[in-house]
Design a protein around this motif. Structure first.
Motif, PDB file in Angstrom:
ATOM      1  N   PRO A  23     -11.247  -1.583   5.165  1.00 37.39           N
ATOM      2  CA  PRO A  23     -10.620  -0.386   5.016  1.00 37.39           C
ATOM      3  C   PRO A  23     -11.172   0.156   3.958  1.00 37.39           C
ATOM      4  CG  PRO A  23      -9.009  -2.260   5.562  1.00 37.39           C
ATOM      5  CD  PRO A  23     -10.460  -2.937   5.283  1.00 37.39           C
ATOM      6  N   ILE A  24     -11.196   1.576   4.021  1.00 38.15           N
ATOM      7  CA  ILE A  24     -11.635   2.315   2.820  1.00 38.15           C
ATOM      8  C   ILE A  24     -10.411   3.059   2.442  1.00 38.15           C
ATOM      9  CG2 ILE A  24     -13.081   4.111   1.987  1.00 38.15           C
ATOM     10  CD1 ILE A  24     -15.074   3.345   4.073  1.00 38.15           C
ATOM     11  N   ASN A  25     -10.178   3.064   0.992  1.00 39.91           N
ATOM     12  CA  ASN A  25      -8.856   3.721   0.448  1.00 39.91           C
ATOM     13  C   ASN A  25      -9.495   5.215   0.216  1.00 39.91           C
ATOM     14  OD1 ASN A  25      -7.438   1.280   0.768  1.00 39.91           O
ATOM     15  ND2 ASN A  25      -7.851   1.003  -1.453  1.00 39.91           N
ATOM     16  N   SER A  26      -8.158   6.218   0.296  1.00 35.97           N
ATOM     17  CA  SER A  26      -8.615   7.447  -0.184  1.00 35.97           C
ATOM     18  C   SER A  26      -7.720   7.823  -1.357  1.00 35.97           C
ATOM     19  CB  SER A  26      -8.248   8.506   0.848  1.00 35.97           C
ATOM     20  OG  SER A  26      -9.289   8.167   1.901  1.00 35.97           O
ATOM     21  N   VAL A  27      -8.252   8.798  -2.250  1.00 34.92           N
ATOM     22  CA  VAL A  27      -7.160   9.008  -3.509  1.00 34.92           C
ATOM     23  C   VAL A  27      -7.245  10.453  -3.467  1.00 34.92           C
ATOM     24  CG1 VAL A  27      -7.359   8.937  -5.887  1.00 34.92           C
ATOM     25  CG2 VAL A  27      -8.183   6.943  -4.676  1.00 34.92           C
ATOM     26  N   TYR A  28      -6.147  10.833  -4.054  1.00 34.86           N
ATOM     27  CA  TYR A  28      -5.936  12.333  -4.301  1.00 34.86           C
ATOM     28  C   TYR A  28      -5.460  12.422  -5.503  1.00 34.86           C
ATOM     29  CZ  TYR A  28      -4.262  17.325  -3.790  1.00 34.86           C
ATOM     30  OH  TYR A  28      -4.440  18.412  -4.022  1.00 34.86           O
ATOM     31  N   GLN A  78      -1.743  10.362  -9.678  1.00 31.14           N
ATOM     32  CA  GLN A  78      -2.998   9.891  -8.801  1.00 31.14           C
ATOM     33  C   GLN A  78      -1.941   9.350  -7.404  1.00 31.14           C
ATOM     34  OE1 GLN A  78      -4.740   5.852  -8.509  1.00 31.14           O
ATOM     35  NE2 GLN A  78      -6.777   7.250  -8.943  1.00 31.14           N
ATOM     36  N   PHE A  79      -2.292   9.710  -6.275  1.00 27.45           N
ATOM     37  CA  PHE A  79      -1.963   9.331  -4.962  1.00 27.45           C
ATOM     38  C   PHE A  79      -2.960   8.449  -4.116  1.00 27.45           C
ATOM     39  CE2 PHE A  79       0.391  13.042  -6.238  1.00 27.45           C
ATOM     40  CZ  PHE A  79       1.893  12.642  -6.100  1.00 27.45           C
ATOM     41  N   LEU A  80      -2.658   7.528  -3.627  1.00 23.99           N
ATOM     42  CA  LEU A  80      -3.299   6.513  -2.802  1.00 23.99           C
ATOM     43  C   LEU A  80      -3.074   6.468  -1.218  1.00 23.99           C
ATOM     44  CD1 LEU A  80      -5.478   4.466  -3.062  1.00 23.99           C
ATOM     45  CD2 LEU A  80      -3.940   2.663  -3.559  1.00 23.99           C
ATOM     46  N   SER A  81      -4.105   6.539  -0.511  1.00 20.05           N
ATOM     47  CA  SER A  81      -3.682   6.242   0.884  1.00 20.05           C
ATOM     48  C   SER A  81      -4.587   4.691   1.100  1.00 20.05           C
ATOM     49  CB  SER A  81      -4.593   7.323   1.666  1.00 20.05           C
ATOM     50  OG  SER A  81      -4.146   7.066   3.154  1.00 20.05           O
ATOM     51  N   GLU A  82      -4.087   3.881   1.218  1.00 16.97           N
ATOM     52  CA  GLU A  82      -4.507   2.519   1.432  1.00 16.97           C
ATOM     53  C   GLU A  82      -5.223   2.568   3.039  1.00 16.97           C
ATOM     54  OE1 GLU A  82      -2.135  -0.941   0.326  1.00 16.97           O
ATOM     55  OE2 GLU A  82      -1.509  -0.008  -1.531  1.00 16.97           O
ATOM     56  N   GLY A  83      -6.274   2.355   3.015  1.00 16.90           N
ATOM     57  CA  GLY A  83      -7.002   2.410   4.500  1.00 16.90           C
ATOM     58  C   GLY A  83      -7.116   3.619   5.037  1.00 16.90           C
ATOM     59  N   THR A  84      -6.826   4.692   4.276  1.00 17.51           N
ATOM     60  CA  THR A  84      -7.075   5.926   4.708  1.00 17.51           C
ATOM     61  C   THR A  84      -6.206   6.280   5.653  1.00 17.51           C
ATOM     62  OG1 THR A  84      -9.237   6.222   3.800  1.00 17.51           O
ATOM     63  CG2 THR A  84      -8.468   7.817   5.139  1.00 17.51           C
ATOM     64  N   GLN A  85      -4.865   6.099   5.636  1.00 21.42           N
ATOM     65  CA  GLN A  85      -3.750   6.221   6.747  1.00 21.42           C
ATOM     66  C   GLN A  85      -3.947   7.669   7.277  1.00 21.42           C
ATOM     67  OE1 GLN A  85       0.102   4.644   5.843  1.00 21.42           O
ATOM     68  NE2 GLN A  85      -1.191   2.797   4.538  1.00 21.42           N
ATOM     69  N   TYR A  90      -3.794  14.206   9.463  1.00 20.69           N
ATOM     70  CA  TYR A  90      -3.811  14.417   8.100  1.00 20.69           C
ATOM     71  C   TYR A  90      -3.563  12.848   7.486  1.00 20.69           C
ATOM     72  CZ  TYR A  90      -2.547  19.055   9.062  1.00 20.69           C
ATOM     73  OH  TYR A  90      -2.440  20.405   9.653  1.00 20.69           O
ATOM     74  N   VAL A  91      -4.410  12.889   6.392  1.00 21.20           N
ATOM     75  CA  VAL A  91      -4.385  11.674   5.547  1.00 21.20           C
ATOM     76  C   VAL A  91      -3.108  11.804   4.717  1.00 21.20           C
ATOM     77  CG1 VAL A  91      -5.482  10.403   3.540  1.00 21.20           C
ATOM     78  CG2 VAL A  91      -7.047  11.674   5.270  1.00 21.20           C
ATOM     79  N   ARG A  92      -2.228  10.514   4.707  1.00 21.67           N
ATOM     80  CA  ARG A  92      -1.122  10.372   4.012  1.00 21.67           C
ATOM     81  C   ARG A  92      -1.213   9.500   2.885  1.00 21.67           C
ATOM     82  NH1 ARG A  92       3.095  13.522   6.112  1.00 21.67           N
ATOM     83  NH2 ARG A  92       2.439  14.196   8.278  1.00 21.67           N
ATOM     84  N   TYR A  93      -0.896  10.175   1.790  1.00 20.52           N
ATOM     85  CA  TYR A  93      -0.957   9.420   0.487  1.00 20.52           C
ATOM     86  C   TYR A  93       0.637   9.027  -0.289  1.00 20.52           C
ATOM     87  CZ  TYR A  93      -5.427  11.930   0.371  1.00 20.52           C
ATOM     88  OH  TYR A  93      -6.566  12.181   0.912  1.00 20.52           O
ATOM     89  N   ARG A  94       0.539   7.900  -0.820  1.00 20.31           N
ATOM     90  CA  ARG A  94       1.667   7.426  -1.616  1.00 20.31           C
ATOM     91  C   ARG A  94       1.371   7.490  -3.076  1.00 20.31           C
ATOM     92  NH1 ARG A  94       4.712   1.930   0.317  1.00 20.31           N
ATOM     93  NH2 ARG A  94       2.735   1.079  -1.183  1.00 20.31           N
ATOM     94  N   PHE A  95       2.478   7.779  -3.939  1.00 24.62           N
ATOM     95  CA  PHE A  95       2.190   7.805  -5.309  1.00 24.62           C
ATOM     96  C   PHE A  95       1.673   6.599  -6.025  1.00 24.62           C
ATOM     97  CE2 PHE A  95       3.883   7.036  -9.651  1.00 24.62           C
ATOM     98  CZ  PHE A  95       3.237   7.824 -10.203  1.00 24.62           C
TER      99      PHE A  95
END
Length: 101
Positions: A23-28, A78-85, A90-95
């Motif tokens: 899985p690839i994480n996404s960061v916003y 920074q917010f992180l979407s583990e595994g690019t959920q 839409y990509v969903r991020y958690r703080f």
């Protein structure tokens, strides 16, 4: 094509079809002007930890907290979407964290 190259192509095909990518994480990240009246921990405590947000919702959250996002110097929220959920496209991020840079 000889039988040897067909055998090699079959091995490559089998490897390709059995490959399971990690899985690839996404960061916003959202920058805010360094506040004079709060620490990074205090800012972190204002952001919900167990909820997932779209990028648009993150912009609204930070804007509703009243922080200046256009001036410098800045800290980074920074917010992180583990595994690019993805949810509803839409990509969903958690703080994740407030960085003091």
């Amino acid at each position: 094509m000889n039988s040897k190259s067909l055998y090699l192509n079959t091995k490559i095909y089998d490897k390709f079809t059995s490959f399971q990518p990690k899985p690839i994480n996404s960061v916003y990240s959202r920058g805010i002007k360094i506040p004079e009246d709060r620490t990074s921990d205090e800012i972190a405590n204002l952001i919900p930890k167990d909820e997932y947000f779209t990028q648009t919702e993150i912009v609204d959250i930070v804007d509703n907290l009243g922080y200046d996002t256009k001036s410098y110097p800045q800290w980074t929220i920074q917010f992180l979407s583990e595994g690019t959920q993805l949810v509803d496209g839409y990509v969903r991020y958690r703080f994740n964290k407030v960085f003091e840079f």
